[in-house]
Write a protein that holds these residues in place. Structure first.
Motif, PDB file in Angstrom:
ATOM      1  N   PRO A 284       0.827  -1.216   0.000  1.00  0.00           N
ATOM      2  CA  PRO A 284       0.000   0.000   0.000  1.00  0.00           C
ATOM      3  C   PRO A 284       0.857   1.260   0.000  1.00  0.00           C
ATOM      4  O   PRO A 284       2.072   1.198   0.244  1.00  0.00           O
ATOM      5  CB  PRO A 284      -0.782  -0.128   1.309  1.00  0.00           C
ATOM      6  N   PRO A 285       0.250   2.424  -0.262  1.00  0.00           N
ATOM      7  CA  PRO A 285       0.987   3.684  -0.077  1.00  0.00           C
ATOM      8  C   PRO A 285       1.517   3.744   1.348  1.00  0.00           C
ATOM      9  O   PRO A 285       0.838   3.354   2.293  1.00  0.00           O
ATOM     10  CB  PRO A 285      -0.071   4.755  -0.337  1.00  0.00           C
ATOM     11  N   TRP A 286       2.728   4.256   1.489  1.00  0.00           N
ATOM     12  CA  TRP A 286       3.412   4.139   2.771  1.00  0.00           C
ATOM     13  C   TRP A 286       3.178   5.293   3.725  1.00  0.00           C
ATOM     14  O   TRP A 286       3.445   5.185   4.925  1.00  0.00           O
ATOM     15  CB  TRP A 286       4.929   3.999   2.515  1.00  0.00           C
ATOM     16  N   VAL A 287       2.730   6.427   3.235  1.00  0.00           N
ATOM     17  CA  VAL A 287       2.664   7.627   4.070  1.00  0.00           C
ATOM     18  C   VAL A 287       1.205   8.025   4.308  1.00  0.00           C
ATOM     19  O   VAL A 287       0.476   8.287   3.346  1.00  0.00           O
ATOM     20  CB  VAL A 287       3.427   8.797   3.429  1.00  0.00           C
ATOM     21  N   TRP A 325       1.175 -11.056   2.887  1.00  0.00           N
ATOM     22  CA  TRP A 325       2.447 -10.337   2.856  1.00  0.00           C
ATOM     23  C   TRP A 325       2.167  -8.846   2.745  1.00  0.00           C
ATOM     24  O   TRP A 325       1.646  -8.367   1.739  1.00  0.00           O
ATOM     25  CB  TRP A 325       3.300 -10.786   1.677  1.00  0.00           C
ATOM     26  N   LEU A 326       2.511  -8.128   3.794  1.00  0.00           N
ATOM     27  CA  LEU A 326       2.366  -6.675   3.814  1.00  0.00           C
ATOM     28  C   LEU A 326       3.737  -6.064   3.588  1.00  0.00           C
ATOM     29  O   LEU A 326       4.639  -6.216   4.425  1.00  0.00           O
ATOM     30  CB  LEU A 326       1.791  -6.211   5.155  1.00  0.00           C
ATOM     31  N   VAL A 327       3.911  -5.397   2.469  1.00  0.00           N
ATOM     32  CA  VAL A 327       5.186  -4.747   2.149  1.00  0.00           C
ATOM     33  C   VAL A 327       5.061  -3.278   2.515  1.00  0.00           C
ATOM     34  O   VAL A 327       4.243  -2.558   1.944  1.00  0.00           O
ATOM     35  CB  VAL A 327       5.528  -4.914   0.661  1.00  0.00           C
ATOM     36  N   LEU A 328       5.853  -2.829   3.478  1.00  0.00           N
ATOM     37  CA  LEU A 328       5.638  -1.493   4.049  1.00  0.00           C
ATOM     38  C   LEU A 328       6.952  -0.883   4.498  1.00  0.00           C
ATOM     39  O   LEU A 328       7.764  -1.534   5.150  1.00  0.00           O
ATOM     40  CB  LEU A 328       4.681  -1.607   5.242  1.00  0.00           C
ATOM     41  N   SER A 329       7.151   0.366   4.149  1.00  0.00           N
ATOM     42  CA  SER A 329       8.277   1.138   4.661  1.00  0.00           C
ATOM     43  C   SER A 329       7.933   1.669   6.045  1.00  0.00           C
ATOM     44  O   SER A 329       6.763   1.902   6.359  1.00  0.00           O
ATOM     45  CB  SER A 329       8.581   2.297   3.711  1.00  0.00           C
ATOM     46  N   ASP A 330       8.954   1.899   6.856  1.00  0.00           N
ATOM     47  CA  ASP A 330       8.729   2.496   8.185  1.00  0.00           C
ATOM     48  C   ASP A 330       8.944   4.006   8.157  1.00  0.00           C
ATOM     49  O   ASP A 330       9.096   4.633   9.207  1.00  0.00           O
ATOM     50  CB  ASP A 330       9.619   1.839   9.236  1.00  0.00           C
ATOM     51  N   LEU A 331       8.955   4.614   6.934  1.00  0.00           N
ATOM     52  CA  LEU A 331       9.173   6.048   6.840  1.00  0.00           C
ATOM     53  C   LEU A 331       8.119   6.824   7.630  1.00  0.00           C
ATOM     54  O   LEU A 331       8.435   7.821   8.289  1.00  0.00           O
ATOM     55  CB  LEU A 331       9.153   6.488   5.373  1.00  0.00           C
ATOM     56  N   ALA A 332       6.868   6.354   7.607  1.00  0.00           N
ATOM     57  CA  ALA A 332       5.811   7.041   8.356  1.00  0.00           C
ATOM     58  C   ALA A 332       6.103   7.031   9.854  1.00  0.00           C
ATOM     59  O   ALA A 332       5.811   8.003  10.559  1.00  0.00           O
ATOM     60  CB  ALA A 332       4.458   6.390   8.084  1.00  0.00           C
ATOM     61  N   GLU A 333       6.683   5.959  10.343  1.00  0.00           N
ATOM     62  CA  GLU A 333       7.036   5.886  11.764  1.00  0.00           C
ATOM     63  C   GLU A 333       8.159   6.864  12.085  1.00  0.00           C
ATOM     64  O   GLU A 333       8.137   7.539  13.123  1.00  0.00           O
ATOM     65  CB  GLU A 333       7.439   4.462  12.118  1.00  0.00           C
TER      66      GLU A 333
END
Length: 392
Positions: A284-287, A325-333
């Motif tokens: 999904p979109p990450w932000v 499988w959830l592909v997600l960046s932690d940039l939002a965190e």
């Protein structure tokens, strides 16, 4: 329609904006004699400039406007969350000011043309982005119903340049390491897989039991993850999306890369049906922020709508031994827009448990730009593939 005065007469044209920008309230004519400072002042005041000079002069003026917008240095010392919101405000202002430089676009029997000196051929790029121009198509068949009306329209130069740049991506393709360097061809408005780390994760994590029978790729975009799964031997991959451009793009890439028999692209909001699958994938979109233009929906997800929708519906759509499988960046965190505790809480509330996690570092160029106000967060960013299973 937009109106302006030129040579003492009122002129009209259709307004075109794929970014969703509103028509300018006032338009003045500009050409090679227009000074950059004067143009910048007018643009900041909300007056659009319709370019009538040399096309390359318009590009030079656009660059000059960009330099003036960027003169104001970003404030340092704020929290990551404050820095992000200031960054978004600055980007929004930049887009608004640069969007005030307009060019004419004509549609007619010969396709799309820009009636300016030394203007490039834009028909193929505009047809790919905006739909086929009026007139007979190849072989003499009538133009499609979606073709625009013949005549004159105005659009921002930066949108035209965006369309021509996107067409080059579509024409030449983006090499994907997980596909042995073969190319995926993104379309205008469809997220390009230039960040290959998330694709690599899907290519290397072991498939769950029965994972080669069927998989679902939620929000497929260009279709790159669906193609990777098909190349890994998944017999049936159902790829979903809501965007018409993405659906056509995914079908085309599956065909180009020889997996059209295994990949079925369907229009759906998240899940295609209620049938449980051994593997369900979502990037999904990450932000969690509001997009300011339709083309930003691949990056920004207001209120984490897609993320939460995927999690809340996953348990009913994965087999007992299957995995999501959830592909997600932690940039939002790292930007303090969402916490890890919130993410884990949403996973638990959805009747899911974490089976494992595979992490990787991004390789995109922005991670190395020290002048970027978000450089600290980008440098520390980690992209993860969360392996989720049913809690029961």
């Amino acid at each position: 329609m937009v109106r302006w005065i030129e040579d003492g007469e009122e002129r009209t044209a259709a307004w075109r904006s794929e970014s969703g920008a509103r028509p300018p309230r006032r338009i003045v004519v500009a050409d090679d004699r227009t000074r950059a400072d004067e143009a910048y002042k007018l643009a900041c005041e909300g007056t659009a400039l319709l370019w009538r000079g040399d096309f390359h002069g318009a590009r030079q003026l656009l660059s000059a406007l960009g330099r003036r917008v960027d003169r104001k240095p970003a404030k340092r010392g704020a929290s990551p969350r404050e820095s992000f919101h200031r960054y978004r405000q600055a980007r929004s202002r930049r887009a608004r000011v640069l969007g005030m430089l307009l060019v004419p676009l004509e549609t007619g029997p010969t396709g799309y043309t820009v009636p300016l000196r030394r203007a490039p051929a834009v028909d193929a790029a505009c047809a790919a982005a905006f739909g086929s121009a009026p007139g007979p198509g190849p072989g003499g068949e009538p133009a499609p119903e979606s073709a625009p009306e013949p005549g004159l329209s105005l659009l921002a130069l930066r949108e035209l340049l965006g369309a021509t740049g996107a067409y080059e991506w579509q024409r030449t393709g983006v090499p994907v390491a997980a596909l042995d360097g073969e190319r995926v061809h993104p379309r205008y408005g469809v997220f390009s897989p230039v960040r290959g780390e998330y694709v690599d994760l899907v290519a290397r994590v072991p498939l769950p039991p029965g994972g080669t029978a069927r998989a679902v790729d939620v929000g497929t975009g260009s279709g790159v993850l669906a193609v990777v799964l098909a190349r890994r031997g998944v017999a049936e991959v159902v790829a979903t999306d809501q965007d018409a451009r993405a659906l056509e793009c995914a079908r085309e890439n599956a065909r180009r890369l020889g997996v059209a028999d295994a990949v079925r692209v369907v229009e759906a909001d998240l899940f295609p049906d209620t049938r449980p699958s051994p593997l369900v994938v979502c990037n999904p979109p990450w932000v969690p922020a509001t997009p300011t233009a339709p083309l930003e929906h691949a990056v920004y997800d207001p209120g984490s709508r897609m993320l939460r929708g995927f999690l809340s519906g996953l348990a009913a759509r994965v087999t007992p031994d299957g995995e999501g499988w959830l592909v997600l960046s932690d940039l939002a965190e790292r930007l303090e827009l969402r916490s890890r505790a919130e993410l884990l809480e949403w996973i638990g509330q959805a009747g899911l448990r974490v089976l494992g996690r595979e992490d990787t570092r991004p390789r995109h160029p922005r991670a190395a730009r020290a002048e970027d106000v978000l450089a600290v967060a980008r440098t520390a960013e980690v992209t993860s593939l969360w392996r989720l299973g049913r809690a029961d």
